[in-house]
Design a protein around this motif. Structure first.
Motif, short mmCIF file in Angstrom:
data_model
loop_
_atom_site.label_atom_id
_atom_site.label_comp_id
_atom_site.label_asym_id
_atom_site.label_seq_id
_atom_site.Cartn_x
_atom_site.Cartn_y
_atom_site.Cartn_z
N GLY A 38 0.76 -1.23 0.00
CA GLY A 38 0.00 0.00 0.00
C GLY A 38 0.79 1.28 0.00
N THR A 39 2.12 1.23 0.15
CA THR A 39 2.89 2.47 0.21
C THR A 39 3.99 2.51 -0.85
N VAL A 40 4.98 1.66 -0.71
CA VAL A 40 6.12 1.68 -1.63
C VAL A 40 5.99 0.60 -2.68
N GLY A 41 5.57 -0.57 -2.29
CA GLY A 41 5.52 -1.70 -3.23
C GLY A 41 6.72 -2.60 -3.03
N ILE A 42 7.28 -3.13 -4.12
CA ILE A 42 8.40 -4.06 -4.03
C ILE A 42 9.68 -3.28 -3.72
N ILE A 43 10.29 -3.58 -2.58
CA ILE A 43 11.51 -2.87 -2.18
C ILE A 43 12.76 -3.69 -2.48
N LYS A 44 12.62 -5.00 -2.71
CA LYS A 44 13.80 -5.82 -3.00
C LYS A 44 13.36 -7.12 -3.66
N GLU A 45 14.19 -7.60 -4.59
CA GLU A 45 14.01 -8.91 -5.19
C GLU A 45 15.32 -9.67 -5.08
N GLU A 46 15.23 -10.95 -4.80
CA GLU A 46 16.40 -11.83 -4.76
C GLU A 46 16.14 -12.99 -5.72
N HIS A 47 16.99 -13.14 -6.73
CA HIS A 47 16.85 -14.19 -7.72
C HIS A 47 17.84 -15.32 -7.40
N TYR A 48 17.38 -16.56 -7.52
CA TYR A 48 18.23 -17.70 -7.21
C TYR A 48 18.14 -18.72 -8.36
N ASN A 49 19.28 -19.31 -8.68
CA ASN A 49 19.35 -20.38 -9.67
C ASN A 49 19.85 -21.66 -9.02
N GLY A 50 19.50 -22.77 -9.62
CA GLY A 50 19.99 -24.05 -9.12
C GLY A 50 18.94 -24.81 -8.34
N PRO A 51 19.31 -25.97 -7.82
CA PRO A 51 18.37 -26.80 -7.08
C PRO A 51 17.78 -26.05 -5.89
N ILE A 52 16.55 -26.37 -5.54
CA ILE A 52 15.89 -25.69 -4.43
C ILE A 52 16.65 -25.89 -3.12
N SER A 53 17.26 -27.06 -2.93
CA SER A 53 17.97 -27.34 -1.68
C SER A 53 19.25 -26.52 -1.55
N HIS A 54 19.92 -26.20 -2.67
CA HIS A 54 21.16 -25.44 -2.63
C HIS A 54 21.17 -24.38 -3.74
N PRO A 55 20.29 -23.38 -3.65
CA PRO A 55 20.24 -22.38 -4.72
C PRO A 55 21.42 -21.43 -4.64
N ALA A 56 21.78 -20.85 -5.77
CA ALA A 56 22.87 -19.87 -5.82
C ALA A 56 22.28 -18.52 -6.22
N PRO A 57 22.61 -17.44 -5.47
CA PRO A 57 22.08 -16.12 -5.83
C PRO A 57 22.64 -15.66 -7.17
N SER A 58 21.75 -15.15 -8.04
CA SER A 58 22.18 -14.71 -9.35
C SER A 58 21.93 -13.22 -9.59
N LYS A 59 20.96 -12.63 -8.89
CA LYS A 59 20.66 -11.21 -9.09
C LYS A 59 19.92 -10.68 -7.87
N THR A 60 20.23 -9.44 -7.51
CA THR A 60 19.52 -8.75 -6.43
C THR A 60 19.10 -7.37 -6.92
N LEU A 61 17.84 -7.02 -6.70
CA LEU A 61 17.32 -5.69 -7.02
C LEU A 61 16.99 -4.99 -5.71
N SER A 62 17.70 -3.90 -5.40
CA SER A 62 17.49 -3.16 -4.16
C SER A 62 16.95 -1.77 -4.48
N LEU A 63 15.80 -1.43 -3.93
CA LEU A 63 15.15 -0.15 -4.22
C LEU A 63 16.03 1.02 -3.77
#
Length: 493
Positions: free
Chosen positions: A462-487
Motif C-alpha cells: 500500500g505504500t512503496v511496493g516491491i523494495i527488494k528482489e532476490e533471484h536464485y538459480n539451481g536446485p531448491i535445496s542449494h540455490p545460488a544467488p544470481s541477481k539482487t534488485l534493491s530499491l
C-alpha cells in the motif's frame, strides 16, 4: 587589618580551595532536561450529579502520567490534586462531587524531569438532584430570510423542556430568553434577528424549577438583505471510465439556478455547467480524462449569489488501491547486482486503461536505456492482491500471479499456471533495511518459476511496493544467488 576584613579573606580562601577540589568531570554537564509539554484541549465528556468524565489531548510520549487538579473557584492557590492517571490514558473519571455545583479542572503531565505547565481550565457544573442532563454541542446556523437555526444535543436525564437564550455582543451582553421547545425537540428557529449581526446562543434544560445551562455557546452571523444559502452536503462519487457524480442538498428557496464549478489538481474551480435550482445531482462526464478534480457549487437568484460551497475532491485518476501503488507516472529505481556487475533498473507505470470493469497498468522495465521486458499488472482489489494479466485486446505472454495481500501465515502457498507462490514473511511483517532505508511491515513471497529458478519479493503493501528482489538459480535445496534488485528511489502518487 580589621577582624571583618580578615574573616572575608578567610572565606575567599576557603571558597578557592573548594573550587580547586571540584572534579573536572562536571564542567561539561549541561542543563537538566526540561519537564514535559502541557496537555491541551481538556473537556468534560460526560457529567452526572456526582461525577464527571474528563478527556484531553496529548501527543508526546516522554511522560509517566497526568495529575488532575480541581477547585471550586479559579484562584491558583485553591487547586488541589484530585487524581493521577498513567500515561497511556487520556481520560479520568472523577466522582464524589456535589450535585448542582460548579467545579474547575485542569491537568498537568509529569515525568522524571518534573511537572508540565497546566492545561486549559475547564468549568464543569454537576447535575442538580432530580435535575436534567446538561445540553451540549450547541450550534447556530444562519439561514436566508433572516433566520438562525439553533440545534443541540443532551445526555442524562431528559428535561421537561428546553429554553433558548441569546445575546449580541454589539448592544447587549445579558442573556435573554427567546423561546422554548418540548423535551423531544432539539432545534429552534430564531426569526427575531436583524441583518448582519453577531448573535450568541445557549440552551438550558428545565426540569421542575431546575435549569441546567449548556457550558458552550454558539455564534451566528446573520446574512445581509437578499442573501441566499449555498447548497449543503456536497459529495462526489467516482466511476472510472464514466465520470464523477455530484450530489447535494438544497436549502435555499429563492435560487433560480445552481452553477457547477470544477478545478483540476490544486487549481481553483471554474464554472463548467448550470442546472436548475431544484436539481440535487449532476454527472460530470469525464470519459478517459483522468485526473485529480475538485468541485464547488453556488446557488444564484435574480438578485444575489450564495457563497461557494467548500471544495470537495474527486480522485478520478487511474490509480489502484491494492498492495502496490499504481498510478500512471509512478516509477521505482533499483540498484541491480548480478554476475555481470552492477547496474540500474527502472520500472515505470507507462500506461493504464479501464476495460471490462477492471483497471490495467502497463509496467515497463528499462535497463541501460533499452526496454528489457514488458508485463501487465493489475491490483486485484477483491482478493487484495496483485495479478499479472493479459493487456486487453493484445496477445501477450501467459499471465502470472505474484502474490496476495494480506499474507495469512508463513508457509501458505498457492499455484497459478503451474507456478508455486509461498508466503515467506507474513502480516504484520518485519523491518528490513534496503539501501540504507528501514522499511516497516515488510512481507515476503517466494515464486518458484521453474525447478531451477525462483524469486523472493519483499514488499511494503500500500505504500512503496516491491523494495527488494532476490533471484536464485539451481536446485531448491542449494540455490545460488544470481541477481539482487534493491530499491534506491521511487515516486508513487
Amino acid at each position: 587589618m580589621s577582624a571583618t576584613r580578615l574573616g572575608l579573606i578567610a572565606l575567599l580562601a576557603l571558597a578557592a580551595g573548594l573550587c580547586l577540589s571540584c572534579k573536572s568531570d562536571n564542567k561539561f554537564i549541561g542543563p537538566p532536561p526540561p519537564p514535559p509539554a502541557a496537555p491541551s484541549s481538556l473537556y468534560d465528556y460526560q457529567t452526572t450529579q456526582t461525577g464527571v468524565v474528563l478527556r484531553w489531548e496529548y501527543n508526546a510520549s516522554d511522560i509517566q502520567g497526568f495529575h488532575i487538579y480541581v477547585s471550586q473557584d479559579t484562584s491558583a492557590a485553591s487547586f488541589v490534586v484530585v487524581d493521577t492517571v498513567v500515561s497511556i490514558n487520556r481520560q479520568a473519571i472523577i466522582d464524589s462531587l456535589t450535585p448542582g455545583t460548579t467545579y474547575y479542572f485542569y491537568i498537568t503531565a509529569f515525568n522524571q524531569n518534573g511537572e508540565s505547565a497546566r492545561s486549559n481550565v475547564r468549568p464543569v457544573h454537576t447535575v442538580p438532584l432530580n435535575g436534567p442532563g446538561t445540553p451540549n454541542h450547541v450550534e447556530a446556523l444562519p439561514l436566508e430570510g433572516n433566520i438562525v437555526e439553533v440545534s443541540w444535543q443532551t445526555t442524562g436525564t431528559l428535561p421537561d423542556s428546553f429554553l433558548i437564550q441569546r445575546h449580541d455582543t454589539l448592544f447587549n451582553t445579558a442573556w435573554t430568553t427567546i423561546g422554548s421547545t418540548p423535551a423531544d425537540i432539539r432545534t429552534f428557529l430564531d426569526s427575531s434577528v436583524t441583518y448582519l449581526t453577531h448573535y450568541y446562543y445557549r440552551v438550558g434544560g428545565k426540569r421542575s424549577s431546575t435549569i441546567v445551562w449548556s457550558l458552550d455557546s454558539a455564534l451566528a452571523v446573520t446574512f445581509g438583505p437578499g442573501a441566499i444559502s449555498a447548497p449543503e452536503s456536497l459529495r462526489t462519487e467516482v466511476h472510472l471510465g464514466l465520470g464523477v457524480i455530484l450530489t447535494w442538498v438544497n436549502v435555499t428557496h429563492n435560487a433560480t439556478r445552481i452553477v457547477i464549478s470544477r478545478g483540476t489538481g490544486g487549481n481553483p474551480a471554474v464554472a463548467i455547467d448550470t442546472v436548475a435550482a431544484t436539481a440535487t445531482s449532476y454527472l460530470d462526464t469525464l470519459g478517459q480524462n483522468f485526473g485529480l478534480y475538485n468541485y464547488r457549487l453556488q446557488a444564484i437568484s435574480d438578485t444575489a449569489s450564495s457563497p461557494l460551497t467548500p471544495a470537495v475532491e474527486a480522485d478520478y485518476r487511474l490509480c489502484s488501491p491494492g498492495a502496490i501503488p499504481l498510478c500512471v507516472g509512478n516509477f521505482w529505481t533499483y540498484d541491480v547486482t548480478d554476475t555481470a556487475g552492477g547496474t540500474t533498473l527502472q520500472r515505470t507505470v507507462s500506461a493504464a486503461i479501464f476495460f471490462g470493469g477492471q483497471d490495467f497498468y502497463l509496467i515497463s522495465q528499462d535497463e541501460r536505456g533499452i526496454t528489457d521486458s514488458l508485463y501487465y499488472l493489475r491490483n486485484d482489489t477483491l482478493a487484495r492482491g496483485v495479478e499479472m494479466l493479459h493487456w486487453p485486446l493484445l496477445d501477450t505472454d501467459h499471465p502470472q500471479l505474484l502474490f496476495k495481500y494480506p499474507a495469512l501465515q508463513v508457509g501458505d502457498s498457492f499455484l497459478v499456471d503451474g507456478q508455486k507462490v509461498e508466503v515467506v514473511i507474513a502480516s504484520p511483517g518485519q523491518d528490513k533495511n534496503v539501501s540504507g532505508t528501514v522499511y516497516h511491515g515488510v512481507l515476503a513471497y517466494e515464486r518458484f518459476v521453474s525447478a531451477s529458478f525462483r524469486i523472493i519479493y519483499y514488499i511494503v503493501p500500500g505504500t512503496v511496493g516491491i523494495i527488494k528482489e532476490e533471484h536464485y538459480n539451481g536446485p531448491i535445496s542449494h540455490p545460488a544467488p544470481s541477481k539482487t534488485l534493491s530499491l534506491r528511489a521511487y515516486h508513487v502518487s
